[in-house]
Motif scaffolding. Sequence first.
Motif, PDB file in Angstrom:
ATOM      1  N   LEU A 186       3.188   4.764  11.974  1.00  0.00           N
ATOM      2  CA  LEU A 186       3.540   4.600  10.663  1.00  0.00           C
ATOM      3  C   LEU A 186       2.591   5.652   9.701  1.00  0.00           C
ATOM      4  N   PHE A 187       1.546   6.199  10.053  1.00  0.00           N
ATOM      5  CA  PHE A 187       0.945   7.315   9.225  1.00  0.00           C
ATOM      6  C   PHE A 187       1.886   8.515   9.271  1.00  0.00           C
ATOM      7  N   VAL A 188       2.477   8.812  10.400  1.00  0.00           N
ATOM      8  CA  VAL A 188       3.501  10.050  10.617  1.00  0.00           C
ATOM      9  C   VAL A 188       4.616   9.878   9.904  1.00  0.00           C
ATOM     10  N   THR A 189       5.219   8.491   9.795  1.00  0.00           N
ATOM     11  CA  THR A 189       6.492   8.308   9.346  1.00  0.00           C
ATOM     12  C   THR A 189       6.060   8.435   7.564  1.00  0.00           C
ATOM     13  N   PHE A 190       4.973   7.920   7.083  1.00  0.00           N
ATOM     14  CA  PHE A 190       4.726   7.810   5.783  1.00  0.00           C
ATOM     15  C   PHE A 190       4.437   9.319   5.482  1.00  0.00           C
ATOM     16  N   TYR A 191       3.808   9.942   6.188  1.00  0.00           N
ATOM     17  CA  TYR A 191       3.353  11.519   5.814  1.00  0.00           C
ATOM     18  C   TYR A 191       4.698  12.370   5.796  1.00  0.00           C
ATOM     19  N   LEU A 192       5.576  12.059   6.554  1.00  0.00           N
ATOM     20  CA  LEU A 192       6.846  12.789   6.376  1.00  0.00           C
ATOM     21  C   LEU A 192       7.726  12.532   5.293  1.00  0.00           C
ATOM     22  N   THR A 229       8.154   9.364 -15.507  1.00  0.00           N
ATOM     23  CA  THR A 229       8.699   8.303 -15.773  1.00  0.00           C
ATOM     24  C   THR A 229       8.428   7.097 -14.950  1.00  0.00           C
ATOM     25  N   VAL A 230       7.780   5.995 -15.476  1.00  0.00           N
ATOM     26  CA  VAL A 230       7.461   5.046 -14.771  1.00  0.00           C
ATOM     27  C   VAL A 230       8.689   4.314 -13.809  1.00  0.00           C
ATOM     28  N   ARG A 231       9.814   4.089 -14.402  1.00  0.00           N
ATOM     29  CA  ARG A 231      10.870   3.810 -13.631  1.00  0.00           C
ATOM     30  C   ARG A 231      11.273   4.514 -12.574  1.00  0.00           C
ATOM     31  N   LEU A 232      11.329   6.038 -12.442  1.00  0.00           N
ATOM     32  CA  LEU A 232      11.603   6.697 -11.238  1.00  0.00           C
ATOM     33  C   LEU A 232      10.233   6.451 -10.305  1.00  0.00           C
ATOM     34  N   ARG A 233       9.203   6.345 -10.860  1.00  0.00           N
ATOM     35  CA  ARG A 233       8.040   6.096  -9.989  1.00  0.00           C
ATOM     36  C   ARG A 233       8.185   5.079  -9.104  1.00  0.00           C
ATOM     37  N   LEU A 234       8.660   3.753  -9.827  1.00  0.00           N
ATOM     38  CA  LEU A 234       8.744   2.638  -9.091  1.00  0.00           C
ATOM     39  C   LEU A 234       9.789   2.760  -8.097  1.00  0.00           C
ATOM     40  N   PHE A 235      10.856   3.577  -8.473  1.00  0.00           N
ATOM     41  CA  PHE A 235      12.000   3.593  -7.606  1.00  0.00           C
ATOM     42  C   PHE A 235      11.578   4.045  -6.051  1.00  0.00           C
ATOM     43  N   TRP A 236      11.099   5.515  -6.440  1.00  0.00           N
ATOM     44  CA  TRP A 236      10.672   6.092  -5.121  1.00  0.00           C
ATOM     45  C   TRP A 236       9.481   5.025  -4.272  1.00  0.00           C
ATOM     46  N   SER A 237       8.734   4.589  -4.915  1.00  0.00           N
ATOM     47  CA  SER A 237       7.698   3.729  -4.299  1.00  0.00           C
ATOM     48  C   SER A 237       8.494   2.749  -3.575  1.00  0.00           C
ATOM     49  N   ALA A 238       9.363   2.048  -3.913  1.00  0.00           N
ATOM     50  CA  ALA A 238      10.231   1.122  -3.331  1.00  0.00           C
ATOM     51  C   ALA A 238      10.973   1.529  -1.933  1.00  0.00           C
ATOM     52  N   ILE A 239      11.457   2.588  -2.107  1.00  0.00           N
ATOM     53  CA  ILE A 239      12.116   3.328  -1.156  1.00  0.00           C
ATOM     54  C   ILE A 239      11.412   3.515   0.169  1.00  0.00           C
ATOM     55  N   LEU A 240      10.437   4.229  -0.247  1.00  0.00           N
ATOM     56  CA  LEU A 240       9.399   4.549   0.842  1.00  0.00           C
ATOM     57  C   LEU A 240       8.648   3.261   1.451  1.00  0.00           C
ATOM     58  N   ALA A 241       8.559   2.296   0.459  1.00  0.00           N
ATOM     59  CA  ALA A 241       8.050   1.174   1.113  1.00  0.00           C
ATOM     60  C   ALA A 241       9.003   0.557   2.110  1.00  0.00           C
ATOM     61  N   LEU A 242      10.276   0.473   1.732  1.00  0.00           N
ATOM     62  CA  LEU A 242      11.316  -0.227   2.441  1.00  0.00           C
ATOM     63  C   LEU A 242      11.313   0.502   3.852  1.00  0.00           C
ATOM     64  N   HIS A 274       1.030   6.555  -6.934  1.00  0.00           N
ATOM     65  CA  HIS A 274      -0.134   7.649  -7.272  1.00  0.00           C
ATOM     66  C   HIS A 274       0.297   9.207  -7.079  1.00  0.00           C
ATOM     67  N   VAL A 275       0.764   9.427  -5.752  1.00  0.00           N
ATOM     68  CA  VAL A 275       1.265  10.784  -5.768  1.00  0.00           C
ATOM     69  C   VAL A 275       2.631  11.479  -6.381  1.00  0.00           C
ATOM     70  N   VAL A 276       3.359  10.491  -6.789  1.00  0.00           N
ATOM     71  CA  VAL A 276       4.671  10.697  -7.430  1.00  0.00           C
ATOM     72  C   VAL A 276       4.141  10.933  -9.068  1.00  0.00           C
ATOM     73  N   GLY A 277       3.205  10.259  -9.432  1.00  0.00           N
ATOM     74  CA  GLY A 277       2.673  10.235 -10.471  1.00  0.00           C
ATOM     75  C   GLY A 277       2.340  11.768 -11.383  1.00  0.00           C
ATOM     76  N   ARG A 278       1.888  12.427 -10.045  1.00  0.00           N
ATOM     77  CA  ARG A 278       1.307  13.823 -10.376  1.00  0.00           C
ATOM     78  C   ARG A 278       2.653  14.841 -10.848  1.00  0.00           C
ATOM     79  N   MET A 287       0.983  -1.367   0.185  1.00  0.00           N
ATOM     80  CA  MET A 287       0.017   0.141   0.085  1.00  0.00           C
ATOM     81  C   MET A 287       0.925   1.160  -0.102  1.00  0.00           C
ATOM     82  N   THR A 288       1.834   1.045   0.690  1.00  0.00           N
ATOM     83  CA  THR A 288       2.848   2.279   0.570  1.00  0.00           C
ATOM     84  C   THR A 288       3.327   2.850  -0.749  1.00  0.00           C
ATOM     85  N   GLY A 289       3.676   1.546  -1.350  1.00  0.00           N
ATOM     86  CA  GLY A 289       4.142   1.742  -2.768  1.00  0.00           C
ATOM     87  C   GLY A 289       3.070   2.095  -3.649  1.00  0.00           C
TER      88      GLY A 289
END
Length: 245
Positions: free
Chosen positions: A199-205, A163-176, A155-159, A148-150
């Motif tokens: 977790l919400f505070v962490t994700f939001y930050l 580039t799909v590759r960079l979207r996936l990269f940042w999604s993976a980093i935040l998920a980890l 979704h947010v980075v897509g705005r 869900m984090t990814g």
Amino acid sequence: MRSIFADRAAIVLSAVLFLGLETLTIVTRFTWPLFTVFLLFLLLGTLMALREELRRRGPHVAILPLAYIVSVFLFHLFVSQGLLQHLFIAGTTLGFALLIARATEWAYPTWTWLFTSVTFFLWASGLYGLTFHLRFPLWATALGIGTMTGLLTYHVVGRVEHTVRLRLFWSAILALLVLEVLIVLAFFPITYTVVGGVLFVTFYLLLHLLQHHLYHQLTRQMITEYVSLAALVVLLILLTAEWRV
């Protein structure tokens, strides 16, 4: 601008969401079959309602509405019965109507941040609630929260990033990063809402800092202020939480 009440798809889907949640509150038999039927109907109906947006803007548009539906149904399992549960149903139904009818047209990032934040908290708290109350495997909870984090990050980075590759990269980093916090929290005897809150505070930050980075607005002072505020909020959550041995 068209009125939200003129959007028949939003009205119908919101009515189904309200009916589904109220039914699951009242009916004690056939709970899981009803849960599945209402959930599938809403997911498919939402995809149909957003088909023009999907064609025009891409598949990432559907991530937030679909994630919101699943998160609401999941968290509903743990809301105390009575007035609080009915208020939860009314509030989430209204939010869903706004999300389907208007949020894709409203200014970014205000509404995207609001619904993304609510969705993540409901999902993280609800999923950890399965582990806390029903002994659901922690690895499966971690997988669900990481996924869900990814997705929400994508979704947010897509705005911003096309580039799909960079979207996936940042999604993976935040998920980890979120999963690392979850692993630490799993050692503490705290309730699922406390875990969801931290977790919400962490994700939001992390997502907020990432957004500023992508817009080339991130500064050292900003990082210090945001991290300090987040640490203070997490500390307050843990100090006021109910600890169980």
